[in-house]
Design a protein around this motif. Structure first.
Motif, PDB file in Angstrom:
ATOM      1  N   GLN A   1       0.829  -1.210   0.000  1.00  0.00           N
ATOM      2  CA  GLN A   1       0.000   0.000   0.000  1.00  0.00           C
ATOM      3  C   GLN A   1       0.862   1.258   0.000  1.00  0.00           C
ATOM      4  O   GLN A   1       0.586   2.212  -0.732  1.00  0.00           O
ATOM      5  CB  GLN A   1      -0.923  -0.001   1.223  1.00  0.00           C
ATOM      6  N   ALA A   2       1.927   1.245   0.804  1.00  0.00           N
ATOM      7  CA  ALA A   2       2.828   2.399   0.859  1.00  0.00           C
ATOM      8  C   ALA A   2       3.493   2.624  -0.491  1.00  0.00           C
ATOM      9  O   ALA A   2       3.640   3.765  -0.944  1.00  0.00           O
ATOM     10  CB  ALA A   2       3.884   2.187   1.938  1.00  0.00           C
ATOM     11  N   LYS A   3       3.889   1.561  -1.135  1.00  0.00           N
ATOM     12  CA  LYS A   3       4.547   1.659  -2.441  1.00  0.00           C
ATOM     13  C   LYS A   3       3.598   2.238  -3.485  1.00  0.00           C
ATOM     14  O   LYS A   3       3.992   3.041  -4.339  1.00  0.00           O
ATOM     15  CB  LYS A   3       5.033   0.273  -2.889  1.00  0.00           C
ATOM     16  N   GLU A   4       2.334   1.848  -3.433  1.00  0.00           N
ATOM     17  CA  GLU A   4       1.351   2.351  -4.394  1.00  0.00           C
ATOM     18  C   GLU A   4       1.070   3.840  -4.192  1.00  0.00           C
ATOM     19  O   GLU A   4       0.788   4.573  -5.144  1.00  0.00           O
ATOM     20  CB  GLU A   4       0.050   1.557  -4.264  1.00  0.00           C
ATOM     21  N   LYS A   5       1.161   4.306  -2.946  1.00  0.00           N
ATOM     22  CA  LYS A   5       0.837   5.703  -2.636  1.00  0.00           C
ATOM     23  C   LYS A   5       2.005   6.645  -2.844  1.00  0.00           C
ATOM     24  O   LYS A   5       1.828   7.816  -3.177  1.00  0.00           O
ATOM     25  CB  LYS A   5       0.367   5.813  -1.177  1.00  0.00           C
ATOM     26  N   GLU A   6       3.233   6.172  -2.627  1.00  0.00           N
ATOM     27  CA  GLU A   6       4.385   7.061  -2.602  1.00  0.00           C
ATOM     28  C   GLU A   6       5.398   6.714  -3.688  1.00  0.00           C
ATOM     29  O   GLU A   6       5.454   5.591  -4.172  1.00  0.00           O
ATOM     30  CB  GLU A   6       5.071   6.963  -1.230  1.00  0.00           C
ATOM     31  N   SER A   7       6.201   7.708  -4.041  1.00  0.00           N
ATOM     32  CA  SER A   7       7.284   7.503  -5.002  1.00  0.00           C
ATOM     33  C   SER A   7       8.494   6.980  -4.238  1.00  0.00           C
ATOM     34  O   SER A   7       9.280   7.748  -3.678  1.00  0.00           O
ATOM     35  CB  SER A   7       7.622   8.817  -5.710  1.00  0.00           C
ATOM     36  N   VAL A   8       8.616   5.678  -4.187  1.00  0.00           N
ATOM     37  CA  VAL A   8       9.702   5.058  -3.439  1.00  0.00           C
ATOM     38  C   VAL A   8      10.958   5.050  -4.283  1.00  0.00           C
ATOM     39  O   VAL A   8      10.954   4.618  -5.424  1.00  0.00           O
ATOM     40  CB  VAL A   8       9.322   3.616  -3.036  1.00  0.00           C
ATOM     41  N   THR A   9      12.046   5.526  -3.697  1.00  0.00           N
ATOM     42  CA  THR A   9      13.313   5.591  -4.418  1.00  0.00           C
ATOM     43  C   THR A   9      14.312   4.619  -3.810  1.00  0.00           C
ATOM     44  O   THR A   9      14.067   4.014  -2.773  1.00  0.00           O
ATOM     45  CB  THR A   9      13.905   7.014  -4.339  1.00  0.00           C
ATOM     46  N   ALA A  10      15.456   4.498  -4.459  1.00  0.00           N
ATOM     47  CA  ALA A  10      16.480   3.564  -3.982  1.00  0.00           C
ATOM     48  C   ALA A  10      17.068   4.007  -2.651  1.00  0.00           C
ATOM     49  O   ALA A  10      17.682   3.207  -1.951  1.00  0.00           O
ATOM     50  CB  ALA A  10      17.586   3.430  -5.019  1.00  0.00           C
ATOM     51  N   GLU A  11      16.887   5.274  -2.287  1.00  0.00           N
ATOM     52  CA  GLU A  11      17.459   5.785  -1.042  1.00  0.00           C
ATOM     53  C   GLU A  11      16.555   5.538   0.162  1.00  0.00           C
ATOM     54  O   GLU A  11      16.903   5.892   1.288  1.00  0.00           O
ATOM     55  CB  GLU A  11      17.730   7.285  -1.154  1.00  0.00           C
ATOM     56  N   LEU A  12      15.374   4.963  -0.063  1.00  0.00           N
ATOM     57  CA  LEU A  12      14.449   4.758   1.039  1.00  0.00           C
ATOM     58  C   LEU A  12      14.945   3.667   1.981  1.00  0.00           C
ATOM     59  O   LEU A  12      15.362   2.593   1.550  1.00  0.00           O
ATOM     60  CB  LEU A  12      13.070   4.367   0.506  1.00  0.00           C
ATOM     61  N   GLN A  13      14.890   3.958   3.283  1.00  0.00           N
ATOM     62  CA  GLN A  13      15.253   2.988   4.314  1.00  0.00           C
ATOM     63  C   GLN A  13      14.005   2.679   5.148  1.00  0.00           C
ATOM     64  O   GLN A  13      13.263   3.589   5.522  1.00  0.00           O
ATOM     65  CB  GLN A  13      16.352   3.541   5.221  1.00  0.00           C
ATOM     66  N   LEU A  14      13.790   1.411   5.429  1.00  0.00           N
ATOM     67  CA  LEU A  14      12.620   0.980   6.190  1.00  0.00           C
ATOM     68  C   LEU A  14      13.081   0.204   7.419  1.00  0.00           C
ATOM     69  O   LEU A  14      13.722  -0.845   7.303  1.00  0.00           O
ATOM     70  CB  LEU A  14      11.716   0.101   5.311  1.00  0.00           C
ATOM     71  N   HIS A  15      12.749   0.729   8.597  1.00  0.00           N
ATOM     72  CA  HIS A  15      13.219   0.151   9.856  1.00  0.00           C
ATOM     73  C   HIS A  15      12.102  -0.608  10.548  1.00  0.00           C
ATOM     74  O   HIS A  15      10.948  -0.155  10.592  1.00  0.00           O
ATOM     75  CB  HIS A  15      13.726   1.268  10.774  1.00  0.00           C
ATOM     76  N   SER A  16      12.444  -1.760  11.130  1.00  0.00           N
ATOM     77  CA  SER A  16      11.482  -2.587  11.852  1.00  0.00           C
ATOM     78  C   SER A  16      12.174  -3.228  13.055  1.00  0.00           C
ATOM     79  O   SER A  16      13.386  -3.089  13.234  1.00  0.00           O
ATOM     80  CB  SER A  16      10.940  -3.688  10.939  1.00  0.00           C
ATOM     81  N   ASP A  17      11.376  -3.943  13.852  1.00  0.00           N
ATOM     82  CA  ASP A  17      11.981  -4.765  14.895  1.00  0.00           C
ATOM     83  C   ASP A  17      12.293  -6.140  14.303  1.00  0.00           C
ATOM     84  O   ASP A  17      12.206  -6.345  13.094  1.00  0.00           O
ATOM     85  CB  ASP A  17      11.067  -4.861  16.122  1.00  0.00           C
ATOM     86  N   GLN A  18      12.605  -7.116  15.166  1.00  0.00           N
ATOM     87  CA  GLN A  18      12.980  -8.435  14.685  1.00  0.00           C
ATOM     88  C   GLN A  18      11.817  -9.426  14.714  1.00  0.00           C
ATOM     89  O   GLN A  18      12.009 -10.629  14.858  1.00  0.00           O
ATOM     90  CB  GLN A  18      14.162  -8.988  15.496  1.00  0.00           C
ATOM     91  N   GLY A  19      10.602  -8.907  14.550  1.00  0.00           N
ATOM     92  CA  GLY A  19       9.443  -9.793  14.481  1.00  0.00           C
ATOM     93  C   GLY A  19       9.553 -10.764  13.322  1.00  0.00           C
ATOM     94  O   GLY A  19      10.206 -10.469  12.316  1.00  0.00           O
ATOM     95  N   PHE A  20       8.881 -11.914  13.447  1.00  0.00           N
ATOM     96  CA  PHE A  20       9.016 -12.949  12.417  1.00  0.00           C
ATOM     97  C   PHE A  20       8.556 -12.465  11.053  1.00  0.00           C
ATOM     98  O   PHE A  20       9.042 -12.937  10.018  1.00  0.00           O
ATOM     99  CB  PHE A  20       8.222 -14.202  12.823  1.00  0.00           C
ATOM    100  N   GLN A  21       7.620 -11.502  11.027  1.00  0.00           N
ATOM    101  CA  GLN A  21       7.154 -11.008   9.736  1.00  0.00           C
ATOM    102  C   GLN A  21       8.283 -10.323   8.959  1.00  0.00           C
ATOM    103  O   GLN A  21       8.373 -10.447   7.730  1.00  0.00           O
ATOM    104  CB  GLN A  21       6.010  -9.995   9.928  1.00  0.00           C
ATOM    105  N   TYR A  22       9.158  -9.614   9.701  1.00  0.00           N
ATOM    106  CA  TYR A  22      10.200  -8.811   9.060  1.00  0.00           C
ATOM    107  C   TYR A  22      11.474  -9.612   8.773  1.00  0.00           C
ATOM    108  O   TYR A  22      12.341  -9.144   8.031  1.00  0.00           O
ATOM    109  CB  TYR A  22      10.528  -7.601   9.943  1.00  0.00           C
ATOM    110  N   THR A  23      11.578 -10.799   9.355  1.00  0.00           N
ATOM    111  CA  THR A  23      12.731 -11.660   9.059  1.00  0.00           C
ATOM    112  C   THR A  23      12.378 -12.732   8.033  1.00  0.00           C
ATOM    113  O   THR A  23      13.206 -13.558   7.687  1.00  0.00           O
ATOM    114  CB  THR A  23      13.251 -12.353  10.337  1.00  0.00           C
ATOM    115  N   SER A  24      11.141 -12.711   7.546  1.00  0.00           N
ATOM    116  CA  SER A  24      10.670 -13.757   6.644  1.00  0.00           C
ATOM    117  C   SER A  24      11.236 -13.593   5.237  1.00  0.00           C
ATOM    118  O   SER A  24      11.662 -12.504   4.817  1.00  0.00           O
ATOM    119  CB  SER A  24       9.142 -13.736   6.571  1.00  0.00           C
ATOM    120  N   GLN A  25      11.192 -14.670   4.500  1.00  0.00           N
ATOM    121  CA  GLN A  25      11.633 -14.656   3.102  1.00  0.00           C
ATOM    122  C   GLN A  25      10.719 -13.782   2.256  1.00  0.00           C
ATOM    123  O   GLN A  25      11.173 -13.067   1.358  1.00  0.00           O
ATOM    124  CB  GLN A  25      11.653 -16.094   2.546  1.00  0.00           C
TER     125      GLN A  25
END
Length: 284
Positions: A178-202
């Motif tokens: 959803q975020a990608k569809e709304k915003e102009s995501v560039t190569a410089e974008l950084q996305l921070h999360s915790d170590q929840g299983f969702q964010y460590t998944s393949q």
């Protein structure tokens, strides 16, 4: 005529005629009849135990597993093998209603860990430079609703959010999409999360690679590394959620929708004296 029907007839007339005579008349064995009687006694006892377990679950608000149910029964001088208790609970639908913890297998499953490139530097000089994401749960009388969101550190706006009844990988993927569809995501974008299983998944790894997003991850058990995400959930619950007695999941969704619209478009931030979207428009 089936043997069981014959056994029922013998049982109903046991006080009138000798068992041996009736077994001979119906051409069934005495051992077969007494095995039937034993099964019936066991079934009757099982129903009595099930009724007690149902009472136990009512008193415990449906939170007791078979081990605690066994202790509850023992306190009433009823001793039952834990396997038998579990079988009865399964058979009569008396298992605990609480959400069980998921067990995630690391063997054979690729887990992705990322460096903490934010290092608690939460400043951003332009939109879509640094995002933070996390999941929080909202309690309702109907059950638990999970909120996944992405917050832009430039203006603190909520770029995207999704709700669901499961804390799943798919919930996180939908939020990023959803975020990608709304915003102009560039190569410089950084996305921070915790170590929840969702964010460590393949699946998460594959998606952020597809969108050319650079991942960042908190150190294990350190909530301060993702403080802006925690901060938003604190604001949401203080200013909105705790002011309502949420009865249904749909009510919770509606309240969250309304609050996030208010937060993005109308809520003035003390630091900038602007709403998040006003600051975003100014940068554009």
């Amino acid at each position: 005529m089936k043997a069981q029907i014959k056994y029922i007839a013998i049982s109903r007339n046991a006080d009138k005629y000798p068992i041996t005579v009736m077994c001979k008349f119906f051409e069934v064995s005495r051992s077969g009849y007494y095995a039937y009687v034993k099964r019936q006694d066991r079934s009757s006892n099982e129903k009595d135990i099930a009724a007690l377990i149902q009472r136990c679950q009512q008193e415990s608000h449906g939170t007791y597993g078979y081990r605690r149910v066994g202790i509850w029964l023992e306190r009433r001088d009823i001793r039952k093998n834990h396997k038998a208790i579990l079988r009865i609970m399964n058979k009569y639908g008396l298992l605990a209603q609480i959400r069980r913890r998921r067990k995630y297998r690391q063997m054979g499953e690729q887990l992705h860990r990322y460096p903490n490139i934010f290092s608690r530097d939460f400043t951003a000089i332009r939109p879509n430079q640094k995002w933070v994401t996390d999941i929080s749960q909202i309690q309702t009388s109907q059950g638990c609703l999970y909120l996944s969101m992405i917050r832009d550190l430039f203006d603190n706006s909520i770029v995207a959010y999704q709700t669901g009844t499961e804390q799943s990988i798919n919930l996180v993927l939908r939020t990023v999409q959803q975020a990608k569809e709304k915003e102009s995501v560039t190569a410089e974008l950084q996305l921070h999360s915790d170590q929840g299983f969702q964010y460590t998944s393949q699946a998460y790894f594959t998606l952020i690679q597809k969108y050319d997003i650079t991942p960042s991850m908190s150190r294990r058990g350190n909530c301060y590394d993702n403080a802006p995400a925690e901060n938003f959930f604190s604001i949401l619950k203080t200013e909105c959620i705790r002011r309502h007695k949420l009865k249904t999941l749909e009510q919770a969704r509606l309240i969250i929708d309304n609050y996030i619209f208010f937060y993005n478009h109308e809520r003035i931030q003390l630091k900038t004296k602007l709403t998040p979207f006003e600051k975003r428009r100014q940068s554009a």
